[in-house]
Design a protein around this motif. Structure first.
Motif, PDB file in Angstrom:
ATOM      1  N   GLY A   1      34.621  59.556   8.350  1.00 33.40           N
ATOM      2  CA  GLY A   1      34.160  60.932   8.262  1.00 33.40           C
ATOM      3  C   GLY A   1      33.647  61.439   9.595  1.00 33.40           C
ATOM      4  N   GLY A   2      33.609  62.742   9.692  1.00 30.90           N
ATOM      5  CA  GLY A   2      33.104  63.435  10.864  1.00 30.90           C
ATOM      6  C   GLY A   2      33.145  64.919  10.557  1.00 30.90           C
ATOM      7  N   GLN A   3      33.062  65.738  11.590  1.00 28.92           N
ATOM      8  CA  GLN A   3      33.084  67.178  11.378  1.00 28.92           C
ATOM      9  C   GLN A   3      34.411  67.600  10.735  1.00 28.92           C
ATOM     10  OE1 GLN A   3      34.832  69.900  12.933  1.00 28.92           O
ATOM     11  NE2 GLN A   3      33.600  71.416  11.855  1.00 28.92           N
ATOM     12  N   SER A   4      34.345  68.462   9.757  1.00 28.32           N
ATOM     13  CA  SER A   4      35.471  68.748   8.880  1.00 28.32           C
ATOM     14  C   SER A   4      36.734  69.183   9.619  1.00 28.32           C
ATOM     15  CB  SER A   4      35.060  69.834   7.872  1.00 28.32           C
ATOM     16  OG  SER A   4      36.123  70.148   6.999  1.00 28.32           O
ATOM     17  N   ASP A   5      36.653  70.141  10.533  1.00 31.26           N
ATOM     18  CA  ASP A   5      37.849  70.644  11.201  1.00 31.26           C
ATOM     19  C   ASP A   5      38.484  69.583  12.094  1.00 31.26           C
ATOM     20  OD1 ASP A   5      37.557  73.215  10.065  1.00 31.26           O
ATOM     21  OD2 ASP A   5      36.042  73.701  11.557  1.00 31.26           O
ATOM     22  N   LEU A   6      37.641  68.737  12.706  1.00 30.65           N
ATOM     23  CA  LEU A   6      38.167  67.643  13.513  1.00 30.65           C
ATOM     24  C   LEU A   6      38.979  66.689  12.647  1.00 30.65           C
ATOM     25  CD1 LEU A   6      38.186  66.048  16.230  1.00 30.65           C
ATOM     26  CD2 LEU A   6      36.129  64.879  15.412  1.00 30.65           C
ATOM     27  N   MET A   7      38.474  66.408  11.446  1.00 33.30           N
ATOM     28  CA  MET A   7      39.133  65.445  10.567  1.00 33.30           C
ATOM     29  C   MET A   7      40.389  66.010   9.901  1.00 33.30           C
ATOM     30  SD  MET A   7      37.537  62.493  10.441  1.00 33.30           S
ATOM     31  CE  MET A   7      36.685  62.310  12.012  1.00 33.30           C
ATOM     32  N   ARG A   8      40.338  67.265   9.461  1.00 32.67           N
ATOM     33  CA  ARG A   8      41.454  67.784   8.663  1.00 32.67           C
ATOM     34  C   ARG A   8      42.499  68.528   9.497  1.00 32.67           C
ATOM     35  NH1 ARG A   8      38.411  72.487   5.110  1.00 32.67           N
ATOM     36  NH2 ARG A   8      37.656  73.745   6.852  1.00 32.67           N
ATOM     37  N   LYS A   9      42.222  68.682  10.812  1.00 30.35           N
ATOM     38  CA  LYS A   9      43.227  69.290  11.676  1.00 30.35           C
ATOM     39  C   LYS A   9      43.338  68.574  13.016  1.00 30.35           C
ATOM     40  CE  LYS A   9      44.826  73.574  13.812  1.00 30.35           C
ATOM     41  NZ  LYS A   9      44.571  75.026  14.049  1.00 30.35           N
ATOM     42  N   GLY A  10      42.215  68.466  13.723  1.00 34.96           N
ATOM     43  CA  GLY A  10      42.261  67.968  15.092  1.00 34.96           C
ATOM     44  C   GLY A  10      42.841  66.576  15.238  1.00 34.96           C
ATOM     45  N   LEU A  11      42.527  65.674  14.308  1.00 38.61           N
ATOM     46  CA  LEU A  11      42.964  64.283  14.438  1.00 38.61           C
ATOM     47  C   LEU A  11      44.132  63.926  13.521  1.00 38.61           C
ATOM     48  CD1 LEU A  11      39.527  62.421  14.658  1.00 38.61           C
ATOM     49  CD2 LEU A  11      40.968  63.280  16.520  1.00 38.61           C
ATOM     50  N   VAL A  12      44.646  64.882  12.781  1.00 42.34           N
ATOM     51  CA  VAL A  12      45.719  64.576  11.824  1.00 42.34           C
ATOM     52  C   VAL A  12      46.939  63.945  12.492  1.00 42.34           C
ATOM     53  CG1 VAL A  12      47.402  65.619  10.245  1.00 42.34           C
ATOM     54  CG2 VAL A  12      44.976  66.179  10.050  1.00 42.34           C
ATOM     55  N   PRO A  13      47.430  64.436  13.634  1.00 43.33           N
ATOM     56  CA  PRO A  13      48.592  63.778  14.263  1.00 43.33           C
ATOM     57  C   PRO A  13      48.319  62.319  14.614  1.00 43.33           C
ATOM     58  CG  PRO A  13      48.270  65.960  15.185  1.00 43.33           C
ATOM     59  CD  PRO A  13      47.053  65.676  14.358  1.00 43.33           C
ATOM     60  N   GLN A  14      47.094  62.012  15.098  1.00 49.14           N
ATOM     61  CA  GLN A  14      46.769  60.628  15.448  1.00 49.14           C
ATOM     62  C   GLN A  14      46.647  59.753  14.204  1.00 49.14           C
ATOM     63  OE1 GLN A  14      45.485  63.423  16.807  1.00 49.14           O
ATOM     64  NE2 GLN A  14      44.424  62.983  18.740  1.00 49.14           N
ATOM     65  N   PHE A  15      46.093  60.310  13.133  1.00 45.77           N
ATOM     66  CA  PHE A  15      46.054  59.544  11.878  1.00 45.77           C
ATOM     67  C   PHE A  15      47.486  59.170  11.457  1.00 45.77           C
ATOM     68  CE2 PHE A  15      41.827  61.667  10.716  1.00 45.77           C
ATOM     69  CZ  PHE A  15      41.100  60.511  10.870  1.00 45.77           C
ATOM     70  N   LYS A  16      48.365  60.140  11.474  1.00 51.11           N
ATOM     71  CA  LYS A  16      49.732  59.894  11.025  1.00 51.11           C
ATOM     72  C   LYS A  16      50.454  58.923  11.951  1.00 51.11           C
ATOM     73  CE  LYS A  16      50.275  64.187   8.428  1.00 51.11           C
ATOM     74  NZ  LYS A  16      51.022  65.472   8.275  1.00 51.11           N
ATOM     75  N   SER A  17      50.203  59.013  13.254  1.00 52.66           N
ATOM     76  CA  SER A  17      50.814  58.070  14.197  1.00 52.66           C
ATOM     77  C   SER A  17      50.360  56.643  13.938  1.00 52.66           C
ATOM     78  CB  SER A  17      50.480  58.466  15.640  1.00 52.66           C
ATOM     79  OG  SER A  17      51.078  59.696  15.979  1.00 52.66           O
ATOM     80  N   ALA A  18      49.130  56.502  13.447  1.00 57.20           N
ATOM     81  CA  ALA A  18      48.599  55.180  13.121  1.00 57.20           C
ATOM     82  C   ALA A  18      48.996  54.723  11.724  1.00 57.20           C
ATOM     83  CB  ALA A  18      47.075  55.190  13.245  1.00 57.20           C
ATOM     84  N   GLY A  19      49.819  55.522  11.031  1.00 54.03           N
ATOM     85  CA  GLY A  19      50.253  55.165   9.688  1.00 54.03           C
ATOM     86  C   GLY A  19      49.184  55.369   8.633  1.00 54.03           C
ATOM     87  N   LEU A  20      48.258  56.275   8.888  1.00 55.66           N
ATOM     88  CA  LEU A  20      47.143  56.532   7.979  1.00 55.66           C
ATOM     89  C   LEU A  20      47.296  57.892   7.322  1.00 55.66           C
ATOM     90  CD1 LEU A  20      44.300  55.302  10.365  1.00 55.66           C
ATOM     91  CD2 LEU A  20      45.139  54.084   8.337  1.00 55.66           C
ATOM     92  N   ASP A  21      47.042  57.953   6.036  1.00 54.16           N
ATOM     93  CA  ASP A  21      47.085  59.210   5.287  1.00 54.16           C
ATOM     94  C   ASP A  21      45.670  59.785   5.255  1.00 54.16           C
ATOM     95  OD1 ASP A  21      47.293  61.301   3.515  1.00 54.16           O
ATOM     96  OD2 ASP A  21      48.019  60.095   1.835  1.00 54.16           O
ATOM     97  N   PRO A  22      45.417  60.932   5.914  1.00 58.84           N
ATOM     98  CA  PRO A  22      44.064  61.493   5.922  1.00 58.84           C
ATOM     99  C   PRO A  22      43.500  61.716   4.525  1.00 58.84           C
ATOM    100  CG  PRO A  22      45.437  62.614   7.531  1.00 58.84           C
ATOM    101  CD  PRO A  22      46.347  61.727   6.737  1.00 58.84           C
TER     102      PRO A  22
END
Length: 310
Positions: A140-161
């Motif tokens: 968890g962290g600040q909402s916009d960072l988690m649900r938009k800012g880091l989404v490409p990196q989550f997906k690159s790491a094979g993680l489903d936000p």
């Protein structure tokens, strides 16, 4: 005239009755509202381990509930100036995953204050490896960072936000709340910059009956007093590195006074050449003794582990 007087008297009686009911309602509701914001402080014990820089491990004594404030673990450079070798559990990704998994935790939280390298450095690898090992981890962290800012990196790491991030991928914003296992987290402001432009943050973490305030990287700011009044933290982790980016020992001591905590640990120093060296911990202890003398200070070295009871 008599009828008019009676009507006016009846209206006044009704108005008085309504005012009285409102007053009684206020007397009933106000403590409930205050209690919802802060709640009574509970007695509890947690294990605390400083991992260098601003990174901290929190756990219940049985390690069934574990929380990490930021995610710079095996690449953390905060050990060198203390001349402390990293133990195997923090020296590599594999060693870290084996260590966490060996505790058989029921819930693991990885909380990200912001996206600077000394906080996010091992974040995606850490989440990917823990998740792949079957560890019940959420972040968890600040909402916009988690649900938009880091989404490409989550997906690159094979993680489903939607699976790895608290609240179904939405995380939380300031004033918001999240839960994982027996841990509860509130997002609170920090005065600092970020690379991607999303707000930086601190956290209130309720774990093992202890309410912890993690300041994140920040300057001193007036609403720390409100954080103290609203959440009543008992243990605080404060950045003390000074230099170009955050507050130093004296302002961190003032933060102790403003938040009303009873125990404090200085962090975020001696991990690069732009912050204060290892003396900053003792500088903080002296500043607290002068500014907030009722606060007990724990000066730690990276890797040190200790129980904290409130």
């Amino acid at each position: 005239m008599r009828r008019s007087h009676d009507i006016r008297a009846g209206l006044m009686d009704r108005r008085s009755l309504l005012q009285g009911m409102a007053l009684l309602g206020g007397l009933t509701l106000c403590p409930r509202i205050a209690g919802a914001q802060a709640g009574a402080a509970k007695a509890g014990t947690i294990m605390v381990r400083w991992l260098g820089g601003g990174v901290v491990e929190l756990a219940t004594p049985d390690y069934k509930q574990m929380a990490y404030i930021d995610a710079w673990i095996w690449n953390n450079a905060g050990w060198t100036r203390f001349n402390v070798p990293k133990p195997p559990e923090y020296a590599s990704k594999d060693g870290f995953v084996q260590y966490v998994k060996s505790k058989s935790p029921q819930a693991v939280l990885v909380l990200l204050t912001h996206d600077h390298g000394d906080h996010i450095g091992d974040y995606f690898e850490m989440l990917q490896a823990l998740n792949a090992a079957g560890v019940p981890v959420k972040t968890g962290g600040q909402s916009d960072l988690m649900r938009k800012g880091l989404v490409p990196q989550f997906k690159s790491a094979g993680l489903d936000p939607a699976q790895i991030v608290l609240n179904g991928g939405g995380s939380m914003n300031f004033g918001g709340i999240s839960k994982h296992g027996d841990m509860t987290v509130h997002l609170v402001p920090a005065i600092h910059s970020t690379l991607a432009g999303y707000p930086s943050a601190g956290f209130i973490v309720e774990i093992g009956g202890v309410r912890v305030y993690a300041s994140g990287d920040t300057d001193l700011f007036g609403d720390m007093k409100l954080i103290g009044e609203r959440y009543r933290p008992q243990l605080g982790f404060f950045c003390v590195g000074d230099g170009p980016y955050t507050m130093g020992p004296e302002d961190a001591a003032r933060a102790c006074q403003m938040t009303g905590i009873s125990q404090a640990v200085p962090v975020h120093y001696a991990h690069n050449a732009q912050v204060l060296g290892i003396q900053a911990g003792e500088d903080f202890r002296r500043a607290v003794a002068a500014i907030a003398p009722s606060v007990k200070v724990h000066v730690m070295k990276p890797g040190d582990s200790m129980p904290v009871t409130t």
